[in-house]
Design a protein around this motif. Structure first.
Motif, PDB file in Angstrom:
ATOM      1  N   LYS A  85      70.973  43.514 166.746  1.00  0.00           N
ATOM      2  CA  LYS A  85      70.469  44.141 165.528  1.00  0.00           C
ATOM      3  C   LYS A  85      69.596  45.333 165.911  1.00  0.00           C
ATOM      4  N   THR A  86      69.970  46.523 165.475  1.00  0.00           N
ATOM      5  CA  THR A  86      69.243  47.732 165.866  1.00  0.00           C
ATOM      6  C   THR A  86      68.299  48.194 164.764  1.00  0.00           C
ATOM      7  N   ASN A  87      67.243  48.847 165.181  1.00  0.00           N
ATOM      8  CA  ASN A  87      66.233  49.364 164.258  1.00  0.00           C
ATOM      9  C   ASN A  87      65.716  50.688 164.781  1.00  0.00           C
ATOM     10  N   ARG A  88      65.953  51.760 164.043  1.00  0.00           N
ATOM     11  CA  ARG A  88      65.461  53.078 164.429  1.00  0.00           C
ATOM     12  C   ARG A  88      64.054  53.285 163.898  1.00  0.00           C
ATOM     13  N   ILE A  89      63.161  53.816 164.776  1.00  0.00           N
ATOM     14  CA  ILE A  89      61.791  54.154 164.398  1.00  0.00           C
ATOM     15  C   ILE A  89      61.623  55.658 164.563  1.00  0.00           C
TER      16      ILE A  89
END
Length: 428
Positions: free
Chosen positions: A71-75
Protein backbone atom coordinates in the motif's frame (compact mmCIF):
# COMPACT_ATOMS: atom_id res chain seq x y z
CA UNK A 1 8.89 29.24 -3.50
CA UNK A 2 11.29 27.97 -0.86
CA UNK A 3 13.54 24.95 -0.76
CA UNK A 4 13.23 22.24 1.87
CA UNK A 5 16.03 22.31 4.43
CA UNK A 6 19.60 21.23 3.70
CA UNK A 7 19.98 18.57 1.05
CA UNK A 8 16.52 18.38 -0.54
CA UNK A 9 17.39 20.05 -3.81
CA UNK A 10 16.65 18.38 -7.10
CA UNK A 11 12.92 18.48 -7.74
CA UNK A 12 12.40 21.89 -6.21
CA UNK A 13 15.18 23.40 -8.29
CA UNK A 14 14.08 21.80 -11.53
CA UNK A 15 10.42 22.74 -11.70
CA UNK A 16 10.61 26.57 -11.92
CA UNK A 17 13.30 26.38 -14.61
CA UNK A 18 11.68 23.87 -16.94
CA UNK A 19 9.78 26.21 -19.22
CA UNK A 20 12.53 28.80 -19.15
CA UNK A 21 15.24 26.48 -20.41
CA UNK A 22 12.98 25.38 -23.23
CA UNK A 23 12.59 28.99 -24.32
CA UNK A 24 16.29 29.64 -24.03
CA UNK A 25 16.96 26.76 -26.37
CA UNK A 26 14.72 27.66 -29.01
CA UNK A 27 -2.43 11.66 1.66
CA UNK A 28 -3.23 9.57 3.81
CA UNK A 29 -1.72 8.66 7.22
CA UNK A 30 1.19 6.35 7.92
CA UNK A 31 -0.26 3.12 9.35
CA UNK A 32 1.72 -0.07 8.75
CA UNK A 33 0.57 -3.34 7.26
CA UNK A 34 -0.80 -4.66 10.54
CA UNK A 35 -0.99 -8.40 11.12
CA UNK A 36 -1.39 -9.40 7.47
CA UNK A 37 1.88 -11.25 6.71
CA UNK A 38 1.60 -10.41 3.02
CA UNK A 39 0.93 -6.65 3.28
CA UNK A 40 3.27 -3.74 3.95
CA UNK A 41 2.95 0.01 3.55
CA UNK A 42 5.33 2.34 1.68
CA UNK A 43 5.38 6.11 2.21
CA UNK A 44 7.43 8.25 -0.16
CA UNK A 45 7.95 11.96 -0.72
CA UNK A 46 7.74 13.84 -3.99
CA UNK A 47 7.51 17.46 -5.11
CA UNK A 48 5.80 16.40 -8.31
CA UNK A 49 2.33 14.76 -8.03
CA UNK A 50 2.93 12.95 -11.32
CA UNK A 51 6.12 11.28 -10.07
CA UNK A 52 5.47 7.53 -10.17
CA UNK A 53 8.91 5.98 -9.59
CA UNK A 54 8.13 4.51 -6.17
CA UNK A 55 4.68 3.42 -7.33
CA UNK A 56 6.28 1.51 -10.21
CA UNK A 57 8.80 -0.05 -7.82
CA UNK A 58 5.98 -1.31 -5.62
CA UNK A 59 4.07 -2.71 -8.60
CA UNK A 60 7.17 -4.46 -9.90
CA UNK A 61 7.71 -6.15 -6.54
CA UNK A 62 4.08 -7.27 -6.35
CA UNK A 63 4.30 -8.64 -9.90
CA UNK A 64 7.40 -10.63 -8.95
CA UNK A 65 5.84 -11.80 -5.67
CA UNK A 66 2.21 -12.84 -6.24
CA UNK A 67 0.07 -12.50 -3.15
CA UNK A 68 2.05 -9.60 -1.68
CA UNK A 69 0.27 -6.28 -1.31
CA UNK A 70 2.14 -2.97 -0.97
CA UNK A 71 0.00 0.00 0.00
CA UNK A 72 1.64 3.24 -1.15
CA UNK A 73 1.22 6.73 0.26
CA UNK A 74 2.65 9.87 -1.33
CA UNK A 75 3.66 12.75 0.97
CA UNK A 76 4.32 16.26 -0.33
CA UNK A 77 8.07 16.87 -0.26
CA UNK A 78 7.88 20.02 1.84
CA UNK A 79 5.92 18.14 4.54
CA UNK A 80 7.82 14.85 4.46
CA UNK A 81 10.31 15.44 7.27
CA UNK A 82 7.71 16.53 9.79
CA UNK A 83 5.09 13.98 8.72
CA UNK A 84 7.37 10.95 8.86
CA UNK A 85 9.02 12.01 12.12
CA UNK A 86 5.67 12.56 13.81
CA UNK A 87 4.33 9.21 12.60
CA UNK A 88 7.41 7.29 13.70
CA UNK A 89 7.40 8.90 17.14
CA UNK A 90 3.70 8.09 17.52
CA UNK A 91 4.27 4.46 16.54
CA UNK A 92 2.10 4.52 13.42
CA UNK A 93 4.77 4.96 10.77
CA UNK A 94 4.84 3.03 7.49
CA UNK A 95 6.62 -0.30 7.12
CA UNK A 96 8.95 1.16 4.48
CA UNK A 97 9.71 4.86 4.18
CA UNK A 98 11.49 7.37 1.98
CA UNK A 99 14.38 8.71 4.05
CA UNK A 100 17.26 11.19 4.05
CA UNK A 101 20.81 9.95 4.32
CA UNK A 102 23.07 11.17 7.12
CA UNK A 103 21.90 13.12 10.14
CA UNK A 104 21.21 16.60 8.79
CA UNK A 105 17.44 16.41 9.11
CA UNK A 106 14.72 15.00 11.33
CA UNK A 107 13.57 12.25 8.94
CA UNK A 108 17.07 10.90 8.40
CA UNK A 109 18.96 7.70 9.00
CA UNK A 110 21.05 9.25 11.76
CA UNK A 111 18.18 10.65 13.81
CA UNK A 112 15.68 7.81 13.45
CA UNK A 113 18.31 5.10 13.98
CA UNK A 114 19.54 6.84 17.13
CA UNK A 115 15.95 6.94 18.37
CA UNK A 116 15.64 3.18 17.80
CA UNK A 117 12.94 3.56 15.15
CA UNK A 118 14.60 1.86 12.16
CA UNK A 119 14.88 -1.80 11.22
CA UNK A 120 18.50 -3.06 11.02
CA UNK A 121 19.19 -4.57 7.60
CA UNK A 122 21.10 -7.80 8.13
CA UNK A 123 21.37 -9.27 4.62
CA UNK A 124 25.14 -9.17 3.95
CA UNK A 125 24.63 -8.86 0.18
CA UNK A 126 23.31 -5.33 0.60
CA UNK A 127 26.72 -3.99 1.55
CA UNK A 128 28.21 -5.51 -1.59
CA UNK A 129 25.59 -3.80 -3.78
CA UNK A 130 25.87 -0.31 -2.32
CA UNK A 131 29.08 1.59 -3.21
CA UNK A 132 31.36 2.22 -0.24
CA UNK A 133 31.09 5.99 -0.76
CA UNK A 134 27.33 5.76 -0.16
CA UNK A 135 27.25 3.32 2.77
CA UNK A 136 28.12 5.90 5.42
CA UNK A 137 24.94 7.89 4.98
CA UNK A 138 22.75 4.82 5.48
CA UNK A 139 24.58 3.35 8.47
CA UNK A 140 24.78 4.19 12.15
CA UNK A 141 27.42 2.75 14.51
CA UNK A 142 28.34 0.17 11.90
CA UNK A 143 24.79 -1.08 11.32
CA UNK A 144 23.06 -0.65 7.97
CA UNK A 145 19.55 0.83 8.24
CA UNK A 146 18.71 1.92 4.71
CA UNK A 147 19.66 1.91 1.05
CA UNK A 148 19.94 4.74 -1.49
CA UNK A 149 17.46 4.74 -4.36
CA UNK A 150 19.75 6.28 -6.98
CA UNK A 151 22.80 8.51 -7.37
CA UNK A 152 23.04 11.99 -8.83
CA UNK A 153 25.83 14.43 -9.53
CA UNK A 154 25.46 17.66 -7.60
CA UNK A 155 27.11 19.99 -10.05
CA UNK A 156 26.26 22.18 -13.00
CA UNK A 157 23.08 21.54 -14.95
CA UNK A 158 24.34 22.96 -18.21
CA UNK A 159 23.06 23.89 -21.66
CA UNK A 160 26.19 23.15 -23.64
CA UNK A 161 24.65 24.05 -27.00
CA UNK A 162 23.56 27.54 -25.97
CA UNK A 163 26.87 28.14 -24.19
CA UNK A 164 28.87 27.25 -27.30
CA UNK A 165 26.67 29.51 -29.41
CA UNK A 166 27.92 32.29 -27.13
CA UNK A 167 31.56 31.26 -27.38
CA UNK A 168 31.75 29.46 -24.01
CA UNK A 169 33.31 26.05 -23.52
CA UNK A 170 33.28 24.16 -20.23
CA UNK A 171 34.24 20.47 -20.06
CA UNK A 172 34.99 17.98 -17.27
CA UNK A 173 38.68 18.85 -17.67
CA UNK A 174 38.20 22.62 -17.39
CA UNK A 175 39.66 24.49 -14.42
CA UNK A 176 38.13 27.29 -12.39
CA UNK A 177 40.48 29.70 -14.16
CA UNK A 178 39.23 28.45 -17.55
CA UNK A 179 35.71 29.41 -16.52
CA UNK A 180 36.66 32.78 -15.05
CA UNK A 181 38.60 33.71 -18.19
CA UNK A 182 35.39 33.45 -20.23
CA UNK A 183 33.07 35.33 -17.88
CA UNK A 184 34.09 38.88 -18.87
CA UNK A 185 33.22 38.49 -22.55
CA UNK A 186 29.87 36.93 -21.66
CA UNK A 187 29.12 39.71 -19.19
CA UNK A 188 29.86 42.30 -21.92
CA UNK A 189 26.99 40.75 -23.90
CA UNK A 190 24.63 41.24 -20.97
CA UNK A 191 24.71 37.54 -20.09
CA UNK A 192 26.31 35.26 -17.48
CA UNK A 193 27.66 31.75 -17.54
CA UNK A 194 25.93 30.79 -14.27
CA UNK A 195 22.62 31.63 -12.70
CA UNK A 196 22.53 31.81 -8.91
CA UNK A 197 19.48 32.22 -6.66
CA UNK A 198 21.51 33.89 -3.93
CA UNK A 199 18.52 34.84 -1.77
CA UNK A 200 17.95 31.12 -1.16
CA UNK A 201 20.73 29.83 1.13
CA UNK A 202 20.44 26.27 -0.16
CA UNK A 203 21.30 27.35 -3.69
CA UNK A 204 24.39 29.26 -2.58
CA UNK A 205 25.34 26.34 -0.36
CA UNK A 206 25.13 23.82 -3.19
CA UNK A 207 27.54 25.89 -5.26
CA UNK A 208 30.06 26.23 -2.43
CA UNK A 209 29.84 22.52 -1.62
CA UNK A 210 30.48 21.59 -5.26
CA UNK A 211 33.78 23.48 -5.14
CA UNK A 212 34.68 22.09 -1.70
CA UNK A 213 34.21 18.55 -3.01
CA UNK A 214 37.49 19.09 -4.86
CA UNK A 215 39.35 21.47 -2.56
CA UNK A 216 38.44 19.75 0.73
CA UNK A 217 37.18 16.23 0.21
CA UNK A 218 39.29 15.46 -2.84
CA UNK A 219 42.51 15.23 -0.86
CA UNK A 220 40.84 14.16 2.39
CA UNK A 221 37.69 12.07 1.91
CA UNK A 222 37.62 11.55 5.70
CA UNK A 223 37.39 15.26 6.48
CA UNK A 224 33.97 14.92 8.16
CA UNK A 225 35.29 12.25 10.50
CA UNK A 226 38.26 14.45 11.33
CA UNK A 227 35.95 17.35 12.10
CA UNK A 228 33.73 15.18 14.30
CA UNK A 229 36.82 14.05 16.21
CA UNK A 230 37.95 17.69 16.62
CA UNK A 231 41.11 16.96 14.64
CA UNK A 232 40.36 19.93 12.39
CA UNK A 233 37.92 22.80 11.91
CA UNK A 234 36.41 24.62 8.97
CA UNK A 235 38.47 27.68 9.81
CA UNK A 236 41.75 25.76 9.94
CA UNK A 237 41.27 23.85 6.68
CA UNK A 238 42.97 25.53 3.67
CA UNK A 239 40.59 23.80 1.27
CA UNK A 240 37.59 25.58 2.77
CA UNK A 241 39.35 28.93 2.40
CA UNK A 242 40.14 27.99 -1.21
CA UNK A 243 36.54 27.05 -1.96
CA UNK A 244 35.11 30.30 -0.60
CA UNK A 245 37.80 32.35 -2.32
CA UNK A 246 36.65 30.72 -5.58
CA UNK A 247 33.14 32.06 -4.94
CA UNK A 248 34.53 35.57 -4.48
CA UNK A 249 36.61 35.27 -7.65
CA UNK A 250 33.65 34.02 -9.68
CA UNK A 251 31.52 36.90 -8.49
CA UNK A 252 34.17 39.57 -9.14
CA UNK A 253 34.70 38.20 -12.65
CA UNK A 254 31.02 38.51 -13.55
CA UNK A 255 30.35 34.78 -13.75
CA UNK A 256 26.92 35.17 -12.07
CA UNK A 257 24.00 37.19 -13.36
CA UNK A 258 23.58 40.77 -12.17
CA UNK A 259 21.98 40.95 -8.73
CA UNK A 260 22.72 37.29 -8.01
CA UNK A 261 22.90 37.78 -4.23
CA UNK A 262 19.28 38.89 -4.03
CA UNK A 263 17.89 36.68 -6.76
CA UNK A 264 15.27 33.98 -6.38
CA UNK A 265 14.18 31.27 -8.75
CA UNK A 266 11.93 33.70 -10.60
CA UNK A 267 15.02 35.67 -11.62
CA UNK A 268 16.70 32.52 -12.92
CA UNK A 269 13.56 31.66 -14.87
CA UNK A 270 13.49 35.08 -16.51
CA UNK A 271 17.18 34.99 -17.38
CA UNK A 272 16.94 31.48 -18.79
CA UNK A 273 13.92 32.41 -20.89
CA UNK A 274 16.00 35.20 -22.45
CA UNK A 275 19.05 33.00 -22.95
CA UNK A 276 21.07 35.12 -20.55
CA UNK A 277 22.48 32.30 -18.41
CA UNK A 278 23.74 28.89 -19.51
CA UNK A 279 23.71 26.79 -16.36
CA UNK A 280 22.76 26.60 -12.71
CA UNK A 281 23.70 24.59 -9.62
CA UNK A 282 21.60 21.51 -8.84
CA UNK A 283 21.58 17.72 -8.72
CA UNK A 284 21.69 16.14 -12.16
CA UNK A 285 18.17 14.71 -11.96
CA UNK A 286 16.98 18.20 -12.90
CA UNK A 287 18.27 17.59 -16.44
CA UNK A 288 15.55 15.03 -17.13
CA UNK A 289 12.76 17.05 -15.53
CA UNK A 290 13.58 20.05 -17.67
CA UNK A 291 14.20 18.17 -20.90
CA UNK A 292 10.94 16.25 -20.48
CA UNK A 293 9.07 19.51 -19.94
CA UNK A 294 10.74 20.97 -23.04
CA UNK A 295 9.61 18.00 -25.19
CA UNK A 296 12.96 17.66 -26.89
CA UNK A 297 13.52 21.38 -27.49
CA UNK A 298 16.52 21.51 -25.17
CA UNK A 299 19.45 19.23 -24.36
CA UNK A 300 21.17 19.48 -21.01
CA UNK A 301 24.22 17.79 -19.55
CA UNK A 302 25.63 17.31 -16.07
CA UNK A 303 29.11 18.63 -15.29
CA UNK A 304 31.24 18.82 -12.15
CA UNK A 305 32.24 22.25 -10.91
CA UNK A 306 35.77 22.86 -12.24
CA UNK A 307 38.38 22.90 -9.48
CA UNK A 308 41.01 25.64 -9.11
CA UNK A 309 44.11 25.09 -11.21
CA UNK A 310 46.50 22.68 -9.50
CA UNK A 311 43.65 20.90 -7.69
CA UNK A 312 42.12 17.74 -9.11
CA UNK A 313 38.43 18.03 -9.99
CA UNK A 314 36.14 15.63 -8.15
CA UNK A 315 32.45 15.31 -8.86
CA UNK A 316 29.95 15.41 -6.03
CA UNK A 317 28.14 12.07 -6.20
CA UNK A 318 25.03 12.32 -4.08
CA UNK A 319 22.86 9.42 -2.99
CA UNK A 320 21.01 11.18 -0.21
CA UNK A 321 17.49 9.84 -0.76
CA UNK A 322 16.60 6.23 -0.16
CA UNK A 323 14.47 3.68 1.69
CA UNK A 324 14.49 2.35 5.25
CA UNK A 325 12.32 0.00 7.28
CA UNK A 326 10.30 0.50 10.44
CA UNK A 327 11.68 -1.43 13.43
CA UNK A 328 8.11 -1.97 14.65
CA UNK A 329 6.89 -3.48 11.40
CA UNK A 330 4.93 -6.71 11.84
CA UNK A 331 6.55 -8.04 8.64
CA UNK A 332 10.30 -7.32 8.96
CA UNK A 333 11.40 -10.07 6.55
CA UNK A 334 9.08 -8.77 3.83
CA UNK A 335 10.27 -5.22 4.49
CA UNK A 336 13.94 -6.16 4.10
CA UNK A 337 13.25 -8.23 1.00
CA UNK A 338 11.44 -5.31 -0.63
CA UNK A 339 14.31 -2.94 0.23
CA UNK A 340 16.79 -5.42 -1.22
CA UNK A 341 14.66 -5.72 -4.37
CA UNK A 342 14.81 -1.93 -4.82
CA UNK A 343 18.59 -2.05 -5.37
CA UNK A 344 18.67 -5.17 -7.53
CA UNK A 345 20.39 -4.37 -10.87
CA UNK A 346 17.28 -4.39 -13.05
CA UNK A 347 15.16 -2.32 -10.66
CA UNK A 348 17.98 0.09 -9.83
CA UNK A 349 18.48 0.78 -13.55
CA UNK A 350 14.75 1.19 -14.19
CA UNK A 351 14.35 3.51 -11.20
CA UNK A 352 17.36 5.66 -12.10
CA UNK A 353 16.36 6.04 -15.75
CA UNK A 354 12.91 7.22 -14.66
CA UNK A 355 14.52 9.79 -12.36
CA UNK A 356 17.19 10.87 -14.80
CA UNK A 357 19.77 9.57 -12.32
CA UNK A 358 22.58 7.01 -12.07
CA UNK A 359 21.79 3.45 -10.95
CA UNK A 360 22.99 2.41 -7.51
CA UNK A 361 25.93 0.04 -7.86
CA UNK A 362 26.47 0.92 -11.51
CA UNK A 363 28.09 4.36 -11.48
CA UNK A 364 30.91 3.05 -13.68
CA UNK A 365 28.57 1.57 -16.27
CA UNK A 366 28.83 2.61 -19.92
CA UNK A 367 25.05 2.32 -20.15
CA UNK A 368 24.29 5.78 -18.78
CA UNK A 369 21.73 8.35 -19.89
CA UNK A 370 23.00 10.82 -22.54
CA UNK A 371 23.33 13.68 -20.05
CA UNK A 372 26.07 11.73 -18.24
CA UNK A 373 28.19 10.75 -21.22
CA UNK A 374 30.66 13.62 -20.82
CA UNK A 375 31.40 12.58 -17.24
CA UNK A 376 31.41 8.82 -17.83
CA UNK A 377 35.20 8.77 -17.65
CA UNK A 378 35.21 10.49 -14.26
CA UNK A 379 32.63 8.02 -12.96
CA UNK A 380 34.55 5.03 -14.29
CA UNK A 381 37.73 6.36 -12.72
CA UNK A 382 35.93 6.91 -9.39
CA UNK A 383 36.81 10.60 -9.53
CA UNK A 384 34.02 11.55 -7.17
CA UNK A 385 33.24 12.10 -3.51
CA UNK A 386 29.98 11.89 -1.51
CA UNK A 387 27.97 15.02 -0.83
CA UNK A 388 29.82 16.29 2.24
CA UNK A 389 26.75 17.77 3.93
CA UNK A 390 25.29 14.29 4.44
CA UNK A 391 27.90 13.64 7.12
CA UNK A 392 27.55 16.93 9.00
CA UNK A 393 26.33 17.16 12.57
CA UNK A 394 23.16 19.15 11.93
CA UNK A 395 21.35 21.26 9.37
CA UNK A 396 22.51 24.54 10.89
CA UNK A 397 26.02 24.04 9.51
CA UNK A 398 24.71 23.97 5.96
CA UNK A 399 22.51 26.97 6.62
CA UNK A 400 25.58 28.87 7.85
CA UNK A 401 27.41 27.95 4.64
CA UNK A 402 24.51 29.04 2.42
CA UNK A 403 23.84 32.36 4.12
CA UNK A 404 27.55 32.98 4.51
CA UNK A 405 28.26 32.35 0.83
CA UNK A 406 25.65 34.92 -0.12
CA UNK A 407 27.31 37.27 2.37
CA UNK A 408 30.61 36.83 0.52
CA UNK A 409 28.93 37.95 -2.69
CA UNK A 410 27.41 41.04 -1.07
CA UNK A 411 30.67 41.83 0.71
CA UNK A 412 29.00 41.66 4.13
CA UNK A 413 30.95 38.58 5.20
CA UNK A 414 34.59 37.58 4.99
CA UNK A 415 35.85 34.04 4.46
CA UNK A 416 36.89 33.86 8.12
CA UNK A 417 33.41 35.05 9.17
CA UNK A 418 31.72 32.25 7.24
CA UNK A 419 34.01 29.49 8.48
CA UNK A 420 33.68 30.63 12.09
CA UNK A 421 29.89 30.56 11.68
CA UNK A 422 30.11 26.99 10.40
CA UNK A 423 32.33 25.86 13.25
CA UNK A 424 29.96 27.43 15.78
CA UNK A 425 26.96 25.72 14.16
CA UNK A 426 28.79 22.38 14.19
CA UNK A 427 29.21 22.60 17.94
CA UNK A 428 25.71 23.87 18.68
Amino acid sequence: MTLPTTQRRSAVLALPLAAALMLAACGSGGTNGGNDPHTITLSYASANPTDQVYEVLAKDYMAAHPGVNIKTNRIALNAANQTLTTQMQAGNGPDVMWINAGAGQAASIGHLAKAGKLLPLTDPSLKSIIPATELEGYSSNGTLYGVPSSSMISGIVYNDEVAKQNGVTITPSSTLQDVISQCGAVKAKGKAIFGLAGSIPENSGIMAMEIATSTVYGSNPNWNQDRAADKTTFENTPGWHQALQAVIDLNKSGCFQAGAAGAGFDTLTNYESQGKIFGFFAPSGATKDIMDSAHGAVKLIALPFPAPQGTKTYMTLSADLGLAGNKNSKNPKLVEDFIKFSVSPAEAKKFADAQGAIPIGNVDSSDLLPQYQKVAGLLKGQQYRPYGVDGWQNGQVYNALGTGTTGLITGQKSIDDVLKMMDAAWSS
